[in-house]
Design an enzyme around this catalytic site. Structure first.
Site, PDB file in Angstrom:
ATOM      1  N   LYS A  62       0.810  -1.262   0.037  1.00 40.30           N
ATOM      2  CA  LYS A  62      -0.061  -0.077   0.048  1.00 40.30           C
ATOM      3  C   LYS A  62       0.955   1.344  -0.102  1.00 40.30           C
ATOM      4  O   LYS A  62       1.850   1.354   0.659  1.00 40.30           O
ATOM      5  CB  LYS A  62      -0.940   0.103   1.180  1.00 40.30           C
ATOM      6  CG  LYS A  62      -1.842   1.253   1.326  1.00 40.30           C
ATOM      7  CD  LYS A  62      -2.747   1.220   2.717  1.00 40.30           C
ATOM      8  CE  LYS A  62      -3.656   2.223   2.761  1.00 40.30           C
ATOM      9  NZ  LYS A  62      -4.202   2.408   3.773  1.00 40.30           N
ATOM     10  N   ASP A  73       0.219   2.346   5.318  1.00 35.17           N
ATOM     11  CA  ASP A  73      -0.071   2.260   6.622  1.00 35.17           C
ATOM     12  C   ASP A  73      -0.689   0.796   7.123  1.00 35.17           C
ATOM     13  O   ASP A  73      -1.164   0.546   7.978  1.00 35.17           O
ATOM     14  CB  ASP A  73      -1.176   3.142   7.257  1.00 35.17           C
ATOM     15  CG  ASP A  73      -2.249   3.154   6.472  1.00 35.17           C
ATOM     16  OD1 ASP A  73      -2.505   3.323   5.415  1.00 35.17           O
ATOM     17  OD2 ASP A  73      -3.555   2.819   7.291  1.00 35.17           O
ATOM     18  N   CYS A  74      -0.609  -0.074   5.851  1.00 31.66           N
ATOM     19  CA  CYS A  74      -0.799  -1.589   6.140  1.00 31.66           C
ATOM     20  C   CYS A  74      -0.061  -2.378   6.997  1.00 31.66           C
ATOM     21  O   CYS A  74       1.325  -2.654   6.602  1.00 31.66           O
ATOM     22  CB  CYS A  74      -0.977  -2.200   4.739  1.00 31.66           C
ATOM     23  SG  CYS A  74      -1.319  -3.924   4.803  1.00 31.66           S
ATOM     24  N   LYS A 101      -6.654   1.548  -7.943  1.00 32.62           N
ATOM     25  CA  LYS A 101      -5.664   0.352  -8.294  1.00 32.62           C
ATOM     26  C   LYS A 101      -5.346   0.554  -9.736  1.00 32.62           C
ATOM     27  O   LYS A 101      -6.315   0.449 -10.483  1.00 32.62           O
ATOM     28  CB  LYS A 101      -6.362  -0.840  -7.868  1.00 32.62           C
ATOM     29  CG  LYS A 101      -6.730  -0.878  -6.562  1.00 32.62           C
ATOM     30  CD  LYS A 101      -7.436  -2.200  -6.099  1.00 32.62           C
ATOM     31  CE  LYS A 101      -7.848  -2.104  -4.468  1.00 32.62           C
ATOM     32  NZ  LYS A 101      -8.771  -3.078  -3.816  1.00 32.62           N
ATOM     33  N   VAL A 114      -3.042  -6.350  -0.712  1.00 35.58           N
ATOM     34  CA  VAL A 114      -1.727  -6.094  -0.801  1.00 35.58           C
ATOM     35  C   VAL A 114      -1.590  -6.957   0.776  1.00 35.58           C
ATOM     36  O   VAL A 114      -2.567  -6.717   1.654  1.00 35.58           O
ATOM     37  CB  VAL A 114      -1.117  -4.662  -0.772  1.00 35.58           C
ATOM     38  CG1 VAL A 114      -1.093  -4.261  -2.225  1.00 35.58           C
ATOM     39  CG2 VAL A 114      -1.809  -3.940   0.118  1.00 35.58           C
ATOM     40  N   SER A 127      -0.170 -12.190   3.787  1.00 32.93           N
ATOM     41  CA  SER A 127       1.175 -12.027   4.778  1.00 32.93           C
ATOM     42  C   SER A 127       1.379 -13.630   5.247  1.00 32.93           C
ATOM     43  O   SER A 127       2.564 -13.819   5.585  1.00 32.93           O
ATOM     44  CB  SER A 127       0.899 -10.908   5.651  1.00 32.93           C
ATOM     45  OG  SER A 127      -0.142 -11.211   6.585  1.00 32.93           O
ATOM     46  N   HIS A 213       0.342   0.406  15.196  1.00 35.22           N
ATOM     47  CA  HIS A 213      -1.223   1.139  14.930  1.00 35.22           C
ATOM     48  C   HIS A 213      -2.106   1.342  16.198  1.00 35.22           C
ATOM     49  O   HIS A 213      -2.546   2.314  16.345  1.00 35.22           O
ATOM     50  CB  HIS A 213      -1.736   0.053  14.059  1.00 35.22           C
ATOM     51  CG  HIS A 213      -1.436   0.310  12.575  1.00 35.22           C
ATOM     52  ND1 HIS A 213      -2.427   0.603  11.567  1.00 35.22           N
ATOM     53  CD2 HIS A 213      -0.409   0.033  11.937  1.00 35.22           C
ATOM     54  CE1 HIS A 213      -1.774   0.429  10.495  1.00 35.22           C
ATOM     55  NE2 HIS A 213      -0.469   0.132  10.664  1.00 35.22           N
ATOM     56  N   TRP A 260      -7.282   4.812   9.746  1.00 25.67           N
ATOM     57  CA  TRP A 260      -8.251   4.260  10.609  1.00 25.67           C
ATOM     58  C   TRP A 260      -9.422   5.285  10.817  1.00 25.67           C
ATOM     59  O   TRP A 260     -10.387   5.054  11.457  1.00 25.67           O
ATOM     60  CB  TRP A 260      -7.608   4.220  12.137  1.00 25.67           C
ATOM     61  CG  TRP A 260      -6.660   2.991  12.122  1.00 25.67           C
ATOM     62  CD1 TRP A 260      -5.530   2.839  12.212  1.00 25.67           C
ATOM     63  CD2 TRP A 260      -7.238   1.521  12.567  1.00 25.67           C
ATOM     64  NE1 TRP A 260      -5.098   1.591  12.310  1.00 25.67           N
ATOM     65  CE2 TRP A 260      -5.932   0.861  12.304  1.00 25.67           C
ATOM     66  CE3 TRP A 260      -8.340   0.991  12.300  1.00 25.67           C
ATOM     67  CZ2 TRP A 260      -6.058  -0.662  12.468  1.00 25.67           C
ATOM     68  CZ3 TRP A 260      -8.609  -0.272  12.444  1.00 25.67           C
ATOM     69  CH2 TRP A 260      -7.307  -1.087  12.422  1.00 25.67           C
ATOM     70  N   LYS A 263     -13.085   3.955  10.254  1.00 24.96           N
ATOM     71  CA  LYS A 263     -13.566   3.160  11.229  1.00 24.96           C
ATOM     72  C   LYS A 263     -14.079   3.712  12.566  1.00 24.96           C
ATOM     73  O   LYS A 263     -15.115   3.365  12.939  1.00 24.96           O
ATOM     74  CB  LYS A 263     -12.556   1.932  11.792  1.00 24.96           C
ATOM     75  CG  LYS A 263     -12.500   1.078  10.538  1.00 24.96           C
ATOM     76  CD  LYS A 263     -11.689   0.002  10.905  1.00 24.96           C
ATOM     77  CE  LYS A 263     -11.180  -1.247   9.820  1.00 24.96           C
ATOM     78  NZ  LYS A 263     -12.544  -1.896   9.639  1.00 24.96           N
TER      79      LYS A 263
END
Length: 266
Positions: A62, A73-74, A101, A114, A127, A213, A260, A263
């Site tokens: 990202k 920030d992933c 994208k 990603v 991951s 995070h 964030w 959310k």
């Protein structure tokens, strides 16, 4: 964007030649790093001899939404990058704007998620899968965590999100997070400084970006920080955040906050 294929993405020669930067060799045991940058990607890789240098692994991650040409920030992308850094594997980043994208990215990963890494001419997503393949393929500098320790701290991230999204200070989400952090603190007291003792392992590399995070998002949106009553956790955070691998791969604070926001406000 330069022309790309599913097998390889080529930055222009002009972009490469105008943006090569060298880090000074501090002492004989340190390896020099070369950084390549253009408008969509950059790579950081150790300078090895021609005989021993592996081909840099292409890693799609990202991109920043606050600063151009920066890592985003992933936490799952950072986990993969931490694994590569700790194993001293060369890699080349491909920064992906997840809000827009590009076609080349959707061709190699139609799901549009990603991280994605090219391993043996195959694009691999997720991951969990990527880091296991890296461990199997490059067993030097092992990061394997014993099975009985693999789930340590595994509930921290979900309880952090629950507390972050909460609008009711009395709903118990803060206490749920503190309970999980306390359990982890007690574990570190007996088994630390890292999850697998003295050496960093795969669980640490998965957990550290999530704690990063948590620290930034809760500090910004709830003026909350890890209690002083959890000294082993605070020491763990300080230690792992100060590692060279972590400072090289961590997102900007502004990106974590922006990432964030939906959310929190949603």
């Amino acid at each position: 964007m330069p022309t790309t294929t599913a097998a390889r993405i080529h930055p222009t020669a002009a972009a490469l030649s105008s943006t090569i930067k060298h880090h000074l060799l501090l002492r004989p045991s340190h390896r020099r790093h070369v950084v390549f940058r253009n408008n969509t990607s950059f790579s950081r890789r150790p300078m090895l001899t021609m005989a021993s240098a592996p081909t840099p692994l292409q890693v799609c991650v990202k991109s920043s939404i606050t600063v151009p040409n920066k890592l985003g920030d992933c936490p799952f992308c950072q986990r993969v990058l931490l694994t590569l850094e700790e194993k001293h594997l060369p890699y080349e980043l491909k920064l992906v704007d997840l809000a827009n994208k590009p076609d080349w990215f959707l061709k190699i990963n139609p799901d549009g998620k990603v991280p994605v890494v090219n391993l043996d001419d195959k694009w691999i997503a997720d991951s969990d899968i990527i880091t296991q393949i890296l461990e199997d393929k490059y067993p030097e500098l092992p990061l394997t965590t014993p099975p009985d320790k693999a789930s340590v701290g595994s509930k921290i991230f979900s309880t952090f999100i629950g507390f972050l999204k909460s609008k009711d200070p009395k709903d118990g989400t803060e206490q749920a997070l503190i309970n999980e952090l306390s359990t982890f603190n007690d574990y570190l007291k007996l088994n630390g400084p890292f999850v697998n003792g003295d050496q960093v392992s795969s669980v640490d590399l998965s957990l550290a970006p999530k704690l990063y995070h948590m620290e930034i998002a809760l500090g910004h949106y709830k003026s909350w920080s890890v209690p002083d009553s959890l000294p082993f956790l605070k020491s763990y955070i300080k230690s792992i955040f100060s590692r060279d691998s972590f400072t090289k791969t961590s997102a900007l604070k502004e990106d974590v906050i922006a990432g964030w926001r939906p959310k929190v406000l949603g």
